[in-house]
Design a protein around this motif. Structure first.
Motif, mmCIF file in Angstrom:
data_model
loop_
_atom_site.group_PDB
_atom_site.id
_atom_site.type_symbol
_atom_site.label_atom_id
_atom_site.label_comp_id
_atom_site.label_asym_id
_atom_site.label_seq_id
_atom_site.Cartn_x
_atom_site.Cartn_y
_atom_site.Cartn_z
ATOM 1 N N ARG A 102 -2.152 -0.538 15.821
ATOM 2 C CA ARG A 102 -2.698 -0.072 14.538
ATOM 3 C C ARG A 102 -4.218 -0.044 14.544
ATOM 4 O O ARG A 102 -4.841 0.743 13.844
ATOM 5 C CB ARG A 102 -2.210 -0.979 13.404
ATOM 6 N N LYS A 103 -4.843 -0.967 15.239
ATOM 7 C CA LYS A 103 -6.297 -1.108 15.336
ATOM 8 C C LYS A 103 -6.917 -1.656 14.054
ATOM 9 O O LYS A 103 -8.117 -1.491 13.830
ATOM 10 C CB LYS A 103 -6.982 0.239 15.674
ATOM 11 N N TRP A 104 -6.144 -2.327 13.202
ATOM 12 C CA TRP A 104 -6.726 -2.948 12.008
ATOM 13 C C TRP A 104 -5.880 -4.135 11.581
ATOM 14 O O TRP A 104 -4.730 -4.285 11.989
ATOM 15 C CB TRP A 104 -6.883 -1.946 10.861
ATOM 16 N N SER A 105 -6.485 -4.992 10.740
ATOM 17 C CA SER A 105 -5.769 -6.096 10.114
ATOM 18 C C SER A 105 -6.204 -6.142 8.656
ATOM 19 O O SER A 105 -7.199 -5.511 8.264
ATOM 20 C CB SER A 105 -6.097 -7.425 10.800
ATOM 21 N N GLY A 106 -5.485 -6.882 7.843
ATOM 22 C CA GLY A 106 -5.862 -6.923 6.426
ATOM 23 C C GLY A 106 -5.047 -7.916 5.641
ATOM 24 O O GLY A 106 -4.097 -8.514 6.142
ATOM 25 N N THR A 107 -5.444 -8.066 4.360
ATOM 26 C CA THR A 107 -4.768 -8.992 3.455
ATOM 27 C C THR A 107 -4.746 -8.381 2.056
ATOM 28 O O THR A 107 -5.755 -7.793 1.594
ATOM 29 C CB THR A 107 -5.494 -10.348 3.415
ATOM 30 N N ARG A 108 -3.613 -8.539 1.370
ATOM 31 C CA ARG A 108 -3.489 -8.137 -0.022
ATOM 32 C C ARG A 108 -3.576 -9.404 -0.873
ATOM 33 O O ARG A 108 -2.784 -10.336 -0.702
ATOM 34 C CB ARG A 108 -2.170 -7.405 -0.269
ATOM 35 N N PHE A 109 -4.583 -9.416 -1.768
ATOM 36 C CA PHE A 109 -4.824 -10.584 -2.613
ATOM 37 C C PHE A 109 -4.305 -10.350 -4.036
ATOM 38 O O PHE A 109 -4.203 -9.202 -4.495
ATOM 39 C CB PHE A 109 -6.329 -10.900 -2.659
ATOM 40 N N THR A 110 -4.030 -11.428 -4.736
ATOM 41 C CA THR A 110 -3.467 -11.333 -6.083
ATOM 42 C C THR A 110 -4.434 -10.668 -7.050
ATOM 43 O O THR A 110 -4.062 -9.729 -7.780
ATOM 44 C CB THR A 110 -3.106 -12.739 -6.610
ATOM 45 N N ASP A 111 -5.674 -11.124 -7.078
ATOM 46 C CA ASP A 111 -6.635 -10.642 -8.076
ATOM 47 C C ASP A 111 -7.794 -9.856 -7.483
ATOM 48 O O ASP A 111 -8.664 -9.392 -8.224
ATOM 49 C CB ASP A 111 -7.206 -11.848 -8.850
ATOM 50 N N ASN A 112 -7.803 -9.719 -6.153
ATOM 51 C CA ASN A 112 -8.984 -9.109 -5.520
ATOM 52 C C ASN A 112 -8.654 -7.875 -4.697
ATOM 53 O O ASN A 112 -9.470 -7.423 -3.894
ATOM 54 C CB ASN A 112 -9.696 -10.140 -4.649
ATOM 55 N N GLY A 113 -7.443 -7.328 -4.854
ATOM 56 C CA GLY A 113 -7.079 -6.098 -4.195
ATOM 57 C C GLY A 113 -6.760 -6.285 -2.713
ATOM 58 O O GLY A 113 -6.519 -7.395 -2.225
ATOM 59 N N THR A 114 -6.774 -5.171 -1.981
ATOM 60 C CA THR A 114 -6.431 -5.162 -0.556
ATOM 61 C C THR A 114 -7.669 -4.861 0.257
ATOM 62 O O THR A 114 -8.361 -3.870 0.028
ATOM 63 C CB THR A 114 -5.354 -4.095 -0.279
#
Length: 800
Positions: free
Chosen positions: A382-394
């Protein structure tokens, strides 16, 4: 270390572990890093060649002792000393190699991580017990089998088991099996099938086993031995039948027949091949190179294309953040906080995230404790990583040319930075993102600029391979501009013409054509690295591949020679044939030199041994045909010219002693293909050039001096020795001082034996007169002329 998992289960307690150890429920699958002592002794003692030589020695000793006494019998059986030498030298060198392999394999061994008493502990895989909770993160090998208990986007590569290249997402309840490895995410699974019960346990261990895998060198030698085995029996029978006319001396006939058979056997060739390999293991071990399969020593010597993964090979493992550049309109403080939140949510940070974390720590940026909904781990596909947060978006962090639209000004800015040799990542927010459905609504927030650490020895190492005619292909998952910039700094030809792997042709032939032309490739996915290797192999190339990450495993496995870095992932190290334990790319030229030493010297030694085999077979045939012809014409019988003691003397100073030194000598000649063909092109003409003059000289001396004199056999022995020594002198090229000394000492030793009466009497020779010396000189002169013409100065079209 404290577990980063959110599991309520704390794993086994110390008491529960002790109970299972007591019950024998431990992962005790045997790990064979080298052959056990019993196998080494068995392989060196009980060989077909040793058995044949032992039988022949018993015959020679027994039949001579009946007529002349036991001491005379022992003298004729001196050639059996080669058995003792084979066993002693072979065993000692293999034991030394075993110690080296065992020590290096222990250094290369990876620990497993288990959850016990609420903490993740690193232990030897052999200490895993049934029901242990095993923690895995990217790069970890799966060493036992069982169901997944927890998964944070855990993805397992099962290609080594199933052949399928795509990673498999694992949810709670799914099975993981030994022999696979984690490529993304983290997880816990319960160890249920352990030890010998685990799936593909042997597959996991085979990567570190002392193995004699496919080797052109060994295969060629085995072909020689099989051919010789087929020839010995009929020729020996023919020789015995031809001597039956002299039935009154049947005991001596048998002894002389043994003398005719013994030189047909290349008794030391297998020994010296094993010794050369074993010494290669020891020498490379001193440079912290673990050779997991012995033929790998010759593999890099044959390589004509070297595929290099940039990260970890041309660059050092770590990197440093050069700057964090917010995009116009972005809140600088928000960018730093978001990066800290991404770092805190990442259970298994890769080197890039580790560099970001170090940079944030230096500047005192604390974890904002954002609440996490979902973590999307980094994947080389994919060449990326990430996190989805409750109040702070993705928030996502990854390759700008993957996350941003083509032509986006921020992407263009990233390309400009990458062209300077910097590594650039885009920090973006997204409306939605998933590991399966892609990314939408991307808004760039910042560029994270990292400076990679080039290896100080990389440029010199690449220059070495260029000088040696080895083509280098640099392949990386980074952007083409970044890869090209690094290649340019290292002086690689073609650095300006980089290829974006996302636009590679699908057709294998077109891909092979492109690989023949281009050198630098960026944005290469793991399955494409594997395709590169196969495409190059389809054009007849011998391909070596270096790598350190899980994305390199498929290519490492399929390459002719896989080379892993010691600090790389356990999965990469497990499938590679060679592991550079100190991560030093500059060690590869030493591996090449060691391979060339083995190939070049075994080729020389094979020339000597096969020359002996050819002239022994030729002489036996000449004598047999001559004896049968004499018998049919009613003439005196034609005895075989040599006794076993004569062959022992000639072999000692033309093959035995010099071959040992030549097999271990330094050499830097490039490896050449067609080992069998090249050896036969030398051995057949050389053997015939030795046999024909010897036979003619023997006939002339026999007619002059008669069968009751020792002069015919002395004259023949001198002729054969001089011709065999000439073959040795040709094989020993190119010359240095010690080779002149070696050939000179061998010649002087033989002269001393013939000239000193006690020694001559022992070897049943006598100093020849003028007539015999003249005949021998003519025979030697004609033979040497033929040898020099056919093996040194003959026209090139005849050589080819």
């Amino acid at each position: 270390m404290t577990t980063p998992m959110l599991a309520g289960d704390r794993g086994l307690t110390a008491a529960e572990v002790a109970e299972r150890v007591e019950a024998g429920a431990v992962n005790e699958a045997k790990r064979h890093t080298s052959r056990p002592l019993s196998a080494i002794l068995r392989a060196n003692f009980f060989t077909p060649l040793n058995a044949v030589i032992a039988v022949l020695a018993a015959i020679a000793i027994g039949f001579t002792a009946v007529e002349e006494g036991f001491l005379e019998g022992l003298k004729q059986g001196l050639f059996a000393g080669v058995i003792i030498a084979n066993i002693a030298i072979g065993t000692i060198q293999e034991l030394r190699a075993k110690r080296t392999l065992d020590k290096l394999s222990l250094m290369n061994r990876s620990n497993a991580k288990v959850l016990r008493d609420g903490e993740v502990q690193e232990i030897d895989p052999a200490r895993i017990v049934r029901d242990d909770l095993v923690y895995v993160e990217p790069g970890d090998r799966i060493v036992v089998d069982g169901p997944v208990v927890e998964s944070r986007n855990l993805e397992i590569d099962e290609s080594l088991l199933t052949g399928e290249a795509d990673p498999v997402a694992k949810a709670p309840g799914d099975e993981v099996r030994s022999g696979s490895f984690a490529v993304a995410g983290t997880g816990l699974f319960r160890a249920e099938q352990i030890g010998a019960d685990s799936y593909a346990a042997k597959l996991v261990e085979e990567a570190s086993k002392f193995a004699l895998a496919r080797s052109e060198l060994r295969e060629g030698i085995n072909r020689f031995i099989k051919l010789i085995n087929w020839l010995i029996v009929p020729i020996a029978l023919l020789l015995i039948i031809s001597q039956l006319a002299d039935a009154a001396n049947w005991r001596q006939i048998i002894v002389r027949t043994v003398a005719g058979i013994v030189p047909m056997i290349p008794e030391g060739l297998v020994l010296l091949t094993s010794v050369a390999f074993a010494v290669g293991v020891i020498r490379l071990g001193a440079r912290h190179v673990l050779v997991q399969e012995l033929p790998a020593i010759e593999g890099l010597a044959r390589t004509d294309v070297l595929c290099l993964d940039k990260t970890g090979t041309l660059t050092e493992g770590g990197m440093d953040v050069d700057e964090i550049r917010p995009i116009n309109g972005s809140d600088n403080a928000a960018v730093w906080v978001a990066l800290a939140a991404l770092r805190a949510a990442d259970d298994s940070p890769n080197p890039t995230m580790q560099a970001v974390a170090a940079h944030l720590e230096e500047r005192g940026v604390a974890d904002p404790s954002w609440r996490v909904i979902d973590v999307m781990p980094f994947s080389s596909a994919r060449k990326w990583s990430g996190t989805r947060f409750t109040d702070n978006g993705t928030w996502l962090l990854g390759a700008p040319d993957i996350l941003l639209e083509h032509g986006d000004p921020v992407a263009l800015e990233a390309d400009v930075l990458a062209a300077q040799g910097l590594r650039v990542l885009a920090l973006v927010t997204a409306e939605s993102a998933s590991t399966t459905g892609g990314v939408t609504g991307v808004k760039p927030q910042a560029l994270v600029v990292l400076r990679q650490r080039l290896r100080g020895t990389a440029a010199a190492t690449l220059a070495y391979f260029k000088e040696q005619g080895v083509k280098v292909k640099i392949i990386s998952g980074d952007s083409p501009a970044a890869v090209g910039a690094v290649a340019a700094q290292l002086g690689v030809d073609g650095a300006a013409d980089t290829v974006d792997a996302r636009r590679l042709p699908e057709d294998p032939e077109e891909l092979a054509d492109l690989l023949e032309r281009a050198t630098i490739f960026g944005r290469v996915k793991p399955h494409q690295k594997q395709a590169f290797v196969k495409a190059l192999q389809s054009r007849g190339h011998t391909v070596a591949m270096t790598g350190d990450g899980v994305n390199d495993v498929l290519a490492l496995k399929d390459a002719d020679l896989g080379i892993a870095m010691g600090s790389g992932s356990a999965a990469a190290r497990s499938v590679a044939q060679v592991v550079l334990l100190d991560d030093e790319f500059a060690t590869l030229p030493h591996v090449v030199d060691e391979g060339r030493r083995v190939l070049g010297n075994i080729g020389r030694v094979s020339n000597l041994f096969l020359t002996k085999t050819v002239y022994a077979i030729s002489l036996a045939l000449f004598i047999a045909v001559g004896a049968i012809s004499a018998w049919m014409l009613g003439n005196d019988p034609l005895p075989y010219p040599f006794l076993p003691i004569h062959q022992s003397l000639i072999n000692l100073f033309t093959i035995g002693l010099p071959a040992f030194f030549l097999a271990l000598a330094p050499t830097f000649e490039r490896a050449k293909p067609n080992f069998v063909r090249r050896v036969l092109k030398f051995a057949i003409p050389a053997g015939i050039c030795c046999a024909v003059p010897t036979f003619i000289v023997y006939l002339l001396s026999l007619a002059h001096d008669g069968t009751d004199s020792q002069l015919p056999q002395t004259t023949a022995a001198i002729t054969l020795f001089c011709l065999a020594l000439t073959a040795l002198a040709i094989v020993a090229r190119p010359y240095v001082w010690w080779k002149f000394l070696l050939v000179g000492v061998c010649a002087a030793s033989f002269v001393a034996v013939v000239s000193i009466p006690p020694l001559a009497d022992f070897y049943e020779l006598e100093l020849p007169g003028v007539w015999n010396t003249t005949v021998a000189a003519i025979g030697v002169g004609s033979g040497v002329a033929a040898l020099l013409f056919w093996l040194v100065v003959r026209p090139k079209h005849l050589k080819d």
